[in-house]
Design a protein around this motif. Structure first.
Motif, PDB file in Angstrom:
ATOM      1  N   LEU A   1       0.824  -1.194   0.000  1.00  0.00           N
ATOM      2  CA  LEU A   1       0.000   0.000   0.000  1.00  0.00           C
ATOM      3  C   LEU A   1       0.865   1.254   0.000  1.00  0.00           C
ATOM      4  N   GLU A   2       0.364   2.282  -0.636  1.00  0.00           N
ATOM      5  CA  GLU A   2       1.057   3.560  -0.645  1.00  0.00           C
ATOM      6  C   GLU A   2       0.792   4.315   0.646  1.00  0.00           C
TER       7      GLU A   2
ATOM      8  N   TRP B   1      -0.531   7.249   1.210  1.00  0.00           N
ATOM      9  CA  TRP B   1      -1.845   7.853   1.358  1.00  0.00           C
ATOM     10  C   TRP B   1      -2.896   6.815   1.706  1.00  0.00           C
ATOM     11  N   GLN B   2      -2.685   5.568   1.248  1.00  0.00           N
ATOM     12  CA  GLN B   2      -3.630   4.510   1.581  1.00  0.00           C
ATOM     13  C   GLN B   2      -3.555   4.167   3.067  1.00  0.00           C
ATOM     14  N   TRP B   3      -2.339   4.107   3.604  1.00  0.00           N
ATOM     15  CA  TRP B   3      -2.199   3.896   5.044  1.00  0.00           C
ATOM     16  C   TRP B   3      -2.812   5.056   5.820  1.00  0.00           C
TER      17      TRP B   3
ATOM     18  N   VAL C   1      -5.419   6.798   4.876  1.00  0.00           N
ATOM     19  CA  VAL C   1      -6.870   6.586   4.858  1.00  0.00           C
ATOM     20  C   VAL C   1      -7.271   5.561   5.901  1.00  0.00           C
TER      21      VAL C   1
ATOM     22  N   LEU D   1      -8.504  -2.205   0.023  1.00  0.00           N
ATOM     23  CA  LEU D   1      -7.318  -1.730  -0.677  1.00  0.00           C
ATOM     24  C   LEU D   1      -6.424  -2.881  -1.124  1.00  0.00           C
TER      25      LEU D   1
ATOM     26  N   TRP E   1      -8.133  -4.735  -4.135  1.00  0.00           N
ATOM     27  CA  TRP E   1      -8.699  -3.880  -5.164  1.00  0.00           C
ATOM     28  C   TRP E   1      -8.098  -4.211  -6.534  1.00  0.00           C
TER      29      TRP E   1
END
Length: 318
Positions: free
Chosen positions: A147-148, A150-152, A154, A236, A239
């Motif tokens: 995960l990137e 920004w995903q973490w 979120v 995520l 996805w």
């Protein structure tokens, strides 16, 4: 001739129980449950909900959870499931545990007309949460998370928001455990009057379990938020993959469980003499429906992948 007719009957029966038909059946059950709640959940001020309505809400949830439990256990017992048998066994046991917990809760509320802080059903609800948590964690661990940042971000934001909201609904939570008052409550002979007199063992068991209420409330809050976080990670992590559709449904089921639980906590705390069965409790039924659809989609994709692999092997050998 007989073998041909038998094969035709089997194929016809198999088509009736195809994945698309079962998914459609699950969706229809969710729609019927929503219509039932919309039409009959609103009552005249000052009047309680009729007994038949409580049976109807129980039936809508129980059918959904039983169906989901059977399908999840089917996945867990199949060696074709790509995401892991243990994942689906845990989810299946979680569905069945919730089903049993509902039976005890409804027995206490509908039949004995009691409103206990803790009932024997809570033991199965906790087991359900733990099984669902284990299953969803195993599903996440089976994926290589990449995960990137920004995903973490979120995921952290969802977790903090869910935790703050849950604690706001549940506060103040008294974590003190007064053993003297607990023993006194167990020894008292005060009679709890209900329309249908409950036997002494029911009243005694209710008093013995009542001191566990604050601890269970805290545990429910933590498990609800943890499931919310795992659901966000699942969305995520899966996805865009081949199994993304099934796990989107599982994530939707976890979100539905959170919504239903949060509403129940709010209503139980802020609405005097609250009777279960309000509109937002339809999300309990949606939870079972989404788990059932996720299990169906997972089984369909996994079996198709296995059959394609076997055909390729036969083609290469020839």
């Amino acid at each position: 001739m007989s073998s041909t007719s038998e094969k035709t009957n089997k194929n016809g029966l198999k088509s009736w129980f195809s994945t698309s038909n079962l998914v459609l059946l699950s969706v229809m059950w969710g729609v019927l449950a929503l219509l039932f709640f919309l039409l009959f959940s609103v009552t005249v001020p000052g009047e309680g909900r009729p007994f038949w309505y409580g049976i109807g809400t129980l039936l809508s949830e129980q059918v959904a959870f039983a169906f989901a439990g059977i399908l999840c256990l089917r996945n867990g017992l199949s060696n074709k499931i790509a995401s892991g048998r243990n994942v689906w066994l845990a989810l299946g046991f979680g569905m069945i545990s919730f089903f049993i917990g509902n039976l005890f809760f409804s027995w206490w509320e509908l039949y004995w007309e009691l409103d206990p802080a803790v009932s024997p059903g809570d033991l199965f609800y906790v087991a359900s949460y733990l099984c669902l948590t284990v299953g969803m964690v195993l599903a996440v661990l089976s994926r290589r998370l990449n995960l990137e940042l920004w995903q973490w971000g979120v995921i952290v934001a969802i977790g903090l928001a869910g935790l703050a909201f849950a604690f706001w609904l549940s506060s103040p939570i008294d974590l003190s455990f007064d053993f003297e008052s607990a023993s006194a409550a167990a020894e008292t002979t005060e009679v709890i009057e209900t329309a249908r007199p409950a036997p002494e063992w029911v009243i005694s068991l209710e008093r013995q379990l009542e001191p566990l209420g604050p601890l269970l409330n805290l545990l429910y809050v933590l498990l609800d938020v943890f499931l919310l976080i795992i659901a966000a990670i699942l969305l995520l992590a899966f996805w865009g993959g081949r199994f993304s559709q099934s796990w989107r449904m599982i994530a939707a089921a976890a979100f539905s469980q959170y919504i239903a639980d949060m509403w129940f906590k709010y209503a139980d705390k802020n609405i005097p003499n609250y009777e279960s069965g309000d509109l937002l409790e339809v999300f309990f039924t949606f939870t079972g429906v989404f788990f059932a659809i996720g299990a169906l989609l997972e089984f369909d994709v996994s079996t198709r992948a296995v059959s394609r692999g076997s055909r390729r092997r036969r083609g290469s050998s020839s």
